[in-house]
Motif scaffolding. Structure first.
Motif, PDB file in Angstrom:
ATOM      1  N   UNK A   1     -12.934   9.846   0.639  1.00 34.20           N
ATOM      2  CA  UNK A   1     -12.898   8.565  -0.055  1.00 34.20           C
ATOM      3  C   UNK A   1     -13.000   8.728  -1.581  1.00 34.20           C
ATOM      4  N   UNK A   2     -13.311   9.931  -2.045  1.00 34.43           N
ATOM      5  CA  UNK A   2     -13.398  10.196  -3.486  1.00 34.43           C
ATOM      6  C   UNK A   2     -12.121  10.818  -4.052  1.00 34.43           C
ATOM      7  N   UNK A   3     -11.165  11.179  -3.178  1.00 35.15           N
ATOM      8  CA  UNK A   3      -9.967  11.887  -3.636  1.00 35.15           C
ATOM      9  C   UNK A   3      -9.170  11.052  -4.634  1.00 35.15           C
ATOM     10  N   UNK A   4      -9.064   9.760  -4.378  1.00 34.92           N
ATOM     11  CA  UNK A   4      -8.277   8.897  -5.255  1.00 34.92           C
ATOM     12  C   UNK A   4      -8.839   8.905  -6.681  1.00 34.92           C
ATOM     13  N   UNK A   5     -10.141   8.802  -6.780  1.00 40.19           N
ATOM     14  CA  UNK A   5     -10.782   8.820  -8.096  1.00 40.19           C
ATOM     15  C   UNK A   5     -10.575  10.159  -8.803  1.00 40.19           C
ATOM     16  N   UNK A   6     -10.687  11.251  -8.061  1.00 34.63           N
ATOM     17  CA  UNK A   6     -10.515  12.583  -8.646  1.00 34.63           C
ATOM     18  C   UNK A   6      -9.094  12.743  -9.184  1.00 34.63           C
ATOM     19  N   UNK A   7      -8.103  12.334  -8.383  1.00 37.35           N
ATOM     20  CA  UNK A   7      -6.704  12.520  -8.775  1.00 37.35           C
ATOM     21  C   UNK A   7      -6.325  11.656  -9.976  1.00 37.35           C
ATOM     22  N   UNK A   8      -6.912  10.483 -10.088  1.00 38.28           N
ATOM     23  CA  UNK A   8      -6.586   9.587 -11.202  1.00 38.28           C
ATOM     24  C   UNK A   8      -7.383   9.915 -12.459  1.00 38.28           C
ATOM     25  N   UNK A   9      -8.678  10.093 -12.314  1.00 36.20           N
ATOM     26  CA  UNK A   9      -9.550  10.237 -13.484  1.00 36.20           C
ATOM     27  C   UNK A   9      -9.692  11.677 -13.966  1.00 36.20           C
ATOM     28  N   UNK A  10      -9.652  12.618 -13.063  1.00 36.92           N
ATOM     29  CA  UNK A  10      -9.889  14.016 -13.457  1.00 36.92           C
ATOM     30  C   UNK A  10      -8.603  14.834 -13.541  1.00 36.92           C
ATOM     31  N   UNK A  11      -7.700  14.639 -12.584  1.00 33.58           N
ATOM     32  CA  UNK A  11      -6.466  15.445 -12.566  1.00 33.58           C
ATOM     33  C   UNK A  11      -5.435  14.890 -13.524  1.00 33.58           C
ATOM     34  N   UNK A  12      -5.272  13.563 -13.542  1.00 32.39           N
ATOM     35  CA  UNK A  12      -4.366  12.980 -14.529  1.00 32.39           C
ATOM     36  C   UNK A  12      -3.210  12.167 -13.983  1.00 32.39           C
ATOM     37  N   UNK A  13      -3.157  11.870 -12.685  1.00 37.25           N
ATOM     38  CA  UNK A  13      -2.096  11.005 -12.171  1.00 37.25           C
ATOM     39  C   UNK A  13      -2.257   9.597 -12.726  1.00 37.25           C
ATOM     40  N   UNK A  14      -1.120   8.928 -12.952  1.00 38.25           N
ATOM     41  CA  UNK A  14      -1.149   7.619 -13.617  1.00 38.25           C
ATOM     42  C   UNK A  14      -1.433   6.471 -12.659  1.00 38.25           C
ATOM     43  N   UNK A  15      -0.760   6.482 -11.491  1.00 34.45           N
ATOM     44  CA  UNK A  15      -0.891   5.364 -10.555  1.00 34.45           C
ATOM     45  C   UNK A  15      -1.023   5.877  -9.130  1.00 34.45           C
ATOM     46  N   UNK A  16      -1.495   4.997  -8.250  1.00 40.04           N
ATOM     47  CA  UNK A  16      -1.594   5.311  -6.827  1.00 40.04           C
ATOM     48  C   UNK A  16      -1.220   4.065  -6.030  1.00 40.04           C
ATOM     49  N   UNK A  17      -0.550   4.279  -4.903  1.00 45.91           N
ATOM     50  CA  UNK A  17      -0.189   3.198  -3.994  1.00 45.91           C
ATOM     51  C   UNK A  17      -0.571   3.604  -2.579  1.00 45.91           C
ATOM     52  N   UNK A  18      -1.256   2.718  -1.889  1.00 51.42           N
ATOM     53  CA  UNK A  18      -1.643   2.948  -0.496  1.00 51.42           C
ATOM     54  C   UNK A  18      -0.612   2.270   0.396  1.00 51.42           C
ATOM     55  N   UNK A  19       0.166   3.071   1.131  1.00 52.54           N
ATOM     56  CA  UNK A  19       1.215   2.513   1.996  1.00 52.54           C
ATOM     57  C   UNK A  19       0.786   2.537   3.466  1.00 52.54           C
ATOM     58  N   UNK A  20      -0.511   2.692   3.715  1.00 51.63           N
ATOM     59  CA  UNK A  20      -1.023   2.833   5.076  1.00 51.63           C
ATOM     60  C   UNK A  20      -0.719   1.628   5.942  1.00 51.63           C
ATOM     61  N   UNK A  21      -0.804   0.433   5.361  1.00 53.33           N
ATOM     62  CA  UNK A  21      -0.657  -0.789   6.151  1.00 53.33           C
ATOM     63  C   UNK A  21       0.693  -0.863   6.851  1.00 53.33           C
ATOM     64  N   UNK A  22       1.699  -0.214   6.271  1.00 54.70           N
ATOM     65  CA  UNK A  22       3.029  -0.237   6.863  1.00 54.70           C
ATOM     66  C   UNK A  22       3.110   0.624   8.123  1.00 54.70           C
ATOM     67  N   UNK A  23       2.062   1.409   8.383  1.00 57.44           N
ATOM     68  CA  UNK A  23       2.036   2.235   9.589  1.00 57.44           C
ATOM     69  C   UNK A  23       1.330   1.538  10.738  1.00 57.44           C
ATOM     70  N   UNK A  24       0.904   0.302  10.562  1.00 57.28           N
ATOM     71  CA  UNK A  24       0.154  -0.391  11.605  1.00 57.28           C
ATOM     72  C   UNK A  24       0.999  -0.541  12.857  1.00 57.28           C
TER      73      UNK A  24
END
Length: 327
Positions: free
Chosen positions: A289-312
């Protein structure tokens, strides 16, 4: 001294009954053993019986096979477990978008037997896609699956590419509607649809975390599907951060990182597959649950999109989040 030696020899020669008695005793023991084959055979039967019991007890041998561990998550039948044998296409492809792959150079980290790698290439028309896995046997399976896919693709295209029948060969002999076969170009086709899968897809054995990658090599899209857990269990938090940092570095500007992290309860289930995973599990600081924060704040990715709901509504094996990060 000579008389003593002679005396002993004379006593033995003068008392043949005593000597014969010893010989008779030894001979009798041999005869008893030869006359009692049941005892000897019973020993042999016991040994043979043990061997037969082992060979006639497949459950025991099968249980030993089932106990085989996969310390890197390198399951041979992984897609059969998560997808099932009745589905032709991986359900995750439904949430993948064509613009992530079409005409793009792509990398699939932890490709297993290459099934989804090949499906992505076929459905989304990648310019190239490389699948890597730490397990040589899985990479060999992936190469075999690629050859099979190429054969199926070739057989499907053959009727469409067949030249039209000449009119003079037709039964009615109608010359007015005669059509010559189309000239087949030998020049490489610029159309992505006409390219051979061998030109697009490749596989290689590689430990992404530990191996050196050329700084010139760049990709437009990198996939990491249900792999992060195994990297973290085997190489700890440092391995996870290396995965994220390398991915960001190897992506071109505007590139896409598709991450499917496993839930923490999955870590708990697999923490004891090796001594290394048991130790690393106890020392893990960064949970999924912390991966998103690490990738955005520490690694440097600009945006994130969660497409999980489309797999319901898909198979239970696909209830994991699918996160799409952009560089």
């Amino acid at each position: 001294m000579g008389s003593i030696a002679m005396g002993e020899g004379d006593n033995q020669s003068r008392n043949p009954a005593k000597n014969n008695g010893k010989k008779g005793t030894l001979k009798g023991e041999d005869q008893n053993q030869s006359r009692n084959p049941a005892k000897n055979n019973s020993k042999k039967r016991n040994v043979e019986g043990e061997d037969k019991n082992q060979s006639q007890n497949p459950e025991k041998s099968n249980s030993q096979k089932r106990k085989k561990v996969f310390p890197w998550g390198n399951y041979r039948n992984y897609y059969g477990y998560r997808i099932g044998q009745d589905l032709d296409e991986d359900p995750r492809l439904k949430v993948f978008r064509k613009e992530w792959f079409e005409g793009k150079d792509c990398l699939d980290i932890g490709c297993n037997n290459g099934r989804i790698t090949i499906q992505i290439a076929k459905k989304f028309l990648c310019r190239s896609i490389l699948g890597i896995d730490i397990d040589y046997n899985l990479v060999r399976d992936a190469d075999q699956n690629l050859r099979k896919a190429v054969r199926l693709e070739s057989s499907a295209k053959r009727p469409a590419n067949a030249s039209k029948l000449r009119t003079e060969d037709r039964p009615n002999g109608n010359l007015e509607h005669r059509e010559e076969p189309k000239e087949v170009s030998r020049e490489p086709s610029s159309s992505m649809e006409d390219r051979n899968l061998f030109d697009i897809v490749s596989f290689q054995t590689d430990n992404f975390v530990k191996s050196h990658h050329s700084p010139e090599k760049r990709y437009d899209t990198i996939l990491c599907l249900s792999v992060a857990k195994w990297i973290q269990l085997n190489w700890g938090d440092d391995g996870l951060l290396t995965l994220f940092a390398k991915t960001w570095k190897m992506l071109r500007p505007g590139g896409v990182f598709v991450l499917e992290p496993q839930p923490w309860k999955s870590y708990e289930s697999n923490r004891l597959v090796s001594e290394t995973t048991a130790i690393n599990y106890r020392n893990i600081m960064f949970r999924p649950e912390q991966f998103q924060e690490i990738l955005l704040d520490k690694v440097g990715f600009r945006t994130v999109e969660d497409v999980t709901s489309e797999l319901s509504g898909t198979k239970a094996g696909f209830n994991r989040p699918v996160l799409v990060f952009k560089k």
